[in-house]
Design a protein around this motif. Structure first.
Motif, PDB file in Angstrom:
ATOM      1  N   MET A 139     -79.254 -50.589  13.100  1.00  0.00           N
ATOM      2  CA  MET A 139     -79.991 -50.270  14.316  1.00  0.00           C
ATOM      3  C   MET A 139     -79.618 -51.232  15.444  1.00  0.00           C
ATOM      4  N   GLN A 140     -79.411 -52.514  15.095  1.00  0.00           N
ATOM      5  CA  GLN A 140     -79.042 -53.496  16.106  1.00  0.00           C
ATOM      6  C   GLN A 140     -77.729 -53.116  16.782  1.00  0.00           C
ATOM      7  N   LEU A 141     -76.779 -52.657  15.981  1.00  0.00           N
ATOM      8  CA  LEU A 141     -75.474 -52.304  16.535  1.00  0.00           C
ATOM      9  C   LEU A 141     -75.583 -51.097  17.456  1.00  0.00           C
ATOM     10  N   ILE A 142     -76.403 -50.122  17.099  1.00  0.00           N
ATOM     11  CA  ILE A 142     -76.590 -48.941  17.932  1.00  0.00           C
ATOM     12  C   ILE A 142     -77.196 -49.339  19.283  1.00  0.00           C
ATOM     13  N   VAL A 143     -78.166 -50.250  19.253  1.00  0.00           N
ATOM     14  CA  VAL A 143     -78.772 -50.745  20.501  1.00  0.00           C
ATOM     15  C   VAL A 143     -77.714 -51.433  21.355  1.00  0.00           C
ATOM     16  N   VAL A 144     -76.853 -52.227  20.718  1.00  0.00           N
ATOM     17  CA  VAL A 144     -75.779 -52.918  21.429  1.00  0.00           C
ATOM     18  C   VAL A 144     -74.867 -51.907  22.112  1.00  0.00           C
ATOM     19  N   VAL A 145     -74.536 -50.836  21.388  1.00  0.00           N
ATOM     20  CA  VAL A 145     -73.654 -49.789  21.925  1.00  0.00           C
ATOM     21  C   VAL A 145     -74.285 -49.123  23.145  1.00  0.00           C
TER      22      VAL A 145
ATOM     23  N   LEU B 103     -66.962 -32.861  10.980  1.00  0.00           N
ATOM     24  CA  LEU B 103     -65.940 -32.299  10.103  1.00  0.00           C
ATOM     25  C   LEU B 103     -65.072 -33.403   9.499  1.00  0.00           C
ATOM     26  N   ASN B 104     -64.742 -34.380  10.310  1.00  0.00           N
ATOM     27  CA  ASN B 104     -63.962 -35.524   9.852  1.00  0.00           C
ATOM     28  C   ASN B 104     -64.680 -36.231   8.706  1.00  0.00           C
ATOM     29  N   PHE B 105     -65.953 -36.504   8.905  1.00  0.00           N
ATOM     30  CA  PHE B 105     -66.748 -37.196   7.886  1.00  0.00           C
ATOM     31  C   PHE B 105     -66.842 -36.384   6.597  1.00  0.00           C
ATOM     32  N   LEU B 106     -67.165 -35.107   6.720  1.00  0.00           N
ATOM     33  CA  LEU B 106     -67.334 -34.268   5.536  1.00  0.00           C
ATOM     34  C   LEU B 106     -66.039 -34.158   4.741  1.00  0.00           C
ATOM     35  N   PHE B 107     -64.920 -33.962   5.445  1.00  0.00           N
ATOM     36  CA  PHE B 107     -63.646 -33.832   4.740  1.00  0.00           C
ATOM     37  C   PHE B 107     -63.217 -35.170   4.136  1.00  0.00           C
TER      38      PHE B 107
ATOM     39  N   PHE C 296     -60.448 -44.454   3.982  1.00  0.00           N
ATOM     40  CA  PHE C 296     -61.547 -43.627   4.495  1.00  0.00           C
ATOM     41  C   PHE C 296     -61.925 -44.062   5.910  1.00  0.00           C
ATOM     42  N   TRP C 297     -62.056 -45.379   6.128  1.00  0.00           N
ATOM     43  CA  TRP C 297     -62.432 -45.870   7.448  1.00  0.00           C
ATOM     44  C   TRP C 297     -61.322 -45.661   8.469  1.00  0.00           C
ATOM     45  N   HIS C 298     -60.080 -45.630   8.015  1.00  0.00           N
ATOM     46  CA  HIS C 298     -58.974 -45.360   8.930  1.00  0.00           C
ATOM     47  C   HIS C 298     -58.950 -43.885   9.349  1.00  0.00           C
ATOM     48  N   SER C 299     -59.665 -43.046   8.631  1.00  0.00           N
ATOM     49  CA  SER C 299     -59.782 -41.646   9.034  1.00  0.00           C
ATOM     50  C   SER C 299     -61.041 -41.432   9.878  1.00  0.00           C
ATOM     51  N   ILE C 300     -62.122 -42.053   9.484  1.00  0.00           N
ATOM     52  CA  ILE C 300     -63.373 -41.926  10.233  1.00  0.00           C
ATOM     53  C   ILE C 300     -63.258 -42.578  11.605  1.00  0.00           C
ATOM     54  N   THR C 301     -62.594 -43.743  11.659  1.00  0.00           N
ATOM     55  CA  THR C 301     -62.497 -44.518  12.893  1.00  0.00           C
ATOM     56  C   THR C 301     -61.262 -44.124  13.685  1.00  0.00           C
ATOM     57  N   ARG C 302     -61.471 -43.702  14.915  1.00  0.00           N
ATOM     58  CA  ARG C 302     -60.370 -43.346  15.809  1.00  0.00           C
ATOM     59  C   ARG C 302     -60.088 -44.513  16.759  1.00  0.00           C
ATOM     60  N   TYR C 303     -58.846 -44.650  17.168  1.00  0.00           N
ATOM     61  CA  TYR C 303     -58.464 -45.740  18.064  1.00  0.00           C
ATOM     62  C   TYR C 303     -58.811 -45.323  19.500  1.00  0.00           C
ATOM     63  N   ILE C 304     -60.100 -45.428  19.823  1.00  0.00           N
ATOM     64  CA  ILE C 304     -60.604 -44.912  21.089  1.00  0.00           C
ATOM     65  C   ILE C 304     -60.072 -45.676  22.292  1.00  0.00           C
ATOM     66  N   THR C 305     -59.944 -47.000  22.155  1.00  0.00           N
ATOM     67  CA  THR C 305     -59.481 -47.805  23.287  1.00  0.00           C
ATOM     68  C   THR C 305     -58.070 -47.407  23.704  1.00  0.00           C
ATOM     69  N   LEU C 306     -57.186 -47.235  22.745  1.00  0.00           N
ATOM     70  CA  LEU C 306     -55.833 -46.781  23.075  1.00  0.00           C
ATOM     71  C   LEU C 306     -55.881 -45.374  23.641  1.00  0.00           C
TER      72      LEU C 306
ATOM     73  N   ILE D 230     -69.600 -44.989  16.701  1.00  0.00           N
ATOM     74  CA  ILE D 230     -70.251 -46.200  16.194  1.00  0.00           C
ATOM     75  C   ILE D 230     -71.569 -45.883  15.476  1.00  0.00           C
ATOM     76  N   PRO D 231     -72.476 -45.092  16.064  1.00  0.00           N
ATOM     77  CA  PRO D 231     -73.697 -44.740  15.312  1.00  0.00           C
ATOM     78  C   PRO D 231     -73.380 -43.989  14.018  1.00  0.00           C
ATOM     79  N   LEU D 232     -72.361 -43.122  14.055  1.00  0.00           N
ATOM     80  CA  LEU D 232     -71.978 -42.396  12.842  1.00  0.00           C
ATOM     81  C   LEU D 232     -71.496 -43.374  11.780  1.00  0.00           C
ATOM     82  N   SER D 233     -70.739 -44.393  12.195  1.00  0.00           N
ATOM     83  CA  SER D 233     -70.242 -45.388  11.240  1.00  0.00           C
ATOM     84  C   SER D 233     -71.399 -46.136  10.594  1.00  0.00           C
TER      85      SER D 233
END
Length: 313
Positions: free
Chosen positions: A1-7, A241-245, A261-271, A299-302
């Protein structure tokens, strides 16, 4: 929850800052900051001999390539076509071919994944950026007629590729080697790692949402406000869909597959933000929408995923 608030706070304050000032001009130093604060602390247990993990777990590596460069792009194409907007479709596709990023090592470490193997996957996916750009180019070339637009531009940000590898791989790795010899600093980083990561995430989001390019979204809202809802829905469906697959194809009891798994869930958003900023003239400003909403969704999904699978937070 703390991280979501930070986001949420970082996002809102950053956008507000950009609205009432001239905003920030993008600098690759933000990648260096992410590399030092988010990636470097995850490399304390990494050794060069761990390169052999690529061969040992080549099956996991292949599985990751299958997900990141075939399945997820197919999801993005299908969802993008439904949006009926060339910019949103291109932004979503760009997300689908950019694996990992500054926070991926954070999540791998937090979830007790194999950080050594995760770092190798990060390096491999960064090297594959050229493949990602080629795929985006081919997508744009063949999908443009569907959206009733013309596309003739070449996508090339090769000048950023070396910088990204240097800032997210080379420098964090060297810095981690140095810190290992400074025991008081090593102990301090390990003791306050949670606070360091949260402060880092806040600063990164504040900066990115305070960019001048982020303010271009105001123009989209003025003329086509409905695109905000369309983009948010598209990004949400893509991540679900990404998470479920990914949950289905990876064995989360394995530390190596958990890293993949985290390399699939997490996208390189900054780039993705960098590329979309320099490509908005070609694809339209709406290309920025999926990238921006990805920060809010990913981030909340993670956090949810980590709790759902009883991962350490």
């Amino acid at each position: 929850m703390q991280l979501i608030v930070v986001v949420i706070i970082g996002t809102l304050l950053g956008f507000a800052y950009g609205s009432y000032t001239d905003g920030f001009i993008f600098s690759t130093n933000i990648c260096l900051f992410a590399g030092i604060t988010l990636i470097m602390p995850s490399l304390f247990n990494f050794e060069l001999k761990d390169v052999k993990l690529i061969w040992i777990h080549k099956g996991v590596l292949f599985k990751g390539f299958l997900v990141n460069y075939l399945v997820l792009p197919l999801f993005a194409i299908a969802i993008g076509y439904v949006t009926n907007d060339f910019g949103i479709s291109a932004g979503l596709f760009l997300l689908s071919v950019l694996s990992g990023g500054g926070m991926v090592m954070h999540w791998i470490k937090k979830s007790n994944g194999d950080t050594s193997f995760g770092f190798l996957l990060l390096f491999i996916n960064l090297v594959a950026i050229s493949l990602s750009l080629l795929m985006l180019h081919l997508f744009a070339m063949y999908s443009a007629p569907h959206f009733g637009v013309s596309y003739e531009a070449e996508i090339s940000i090769s000048r950023f590729t070396n910088a990204v590898i240097e800032l997210l791989i080379v420098i964090p790795f060297i810095a981690s080697r140095v810190v290992l010899y400074i025991k008081p600093l090593l102990s301090w980083i390990q003791n306050y790692r949670k606070y360091i990561s949260h402060i880092s995430i806040f600063i990164i989001l504040f900066y990115l949402f305070g960019l001048q390019s982020s303010q271009l979204l105001v123009e989209v809202y003025d003329f086509e406000p409905e695109l905000f809802a369309v983009a948010l829905a598209a990004v949400t469906v893509f991540y679900v869909l990404n998470f479920l697959f990914s949950q289905w194809i990876y064995n989360l009891d394995s530390p190596q597959e958990r890293a993949a798994f985290w390399h699939s869930i997490t996208r390189y958003i900054t780039l993705g933000l960098v590329i979309s900023t320099f490509s908005s003239a070609t694809f339209g400003v709406s290309m920025l929408l999926p990238i921006m909403f990805a920060y809010i969704v990913q981030i909340p999904l993670s956090v949810y995923i980590a709790r759902k699978h009883n991962m350490v937070l």
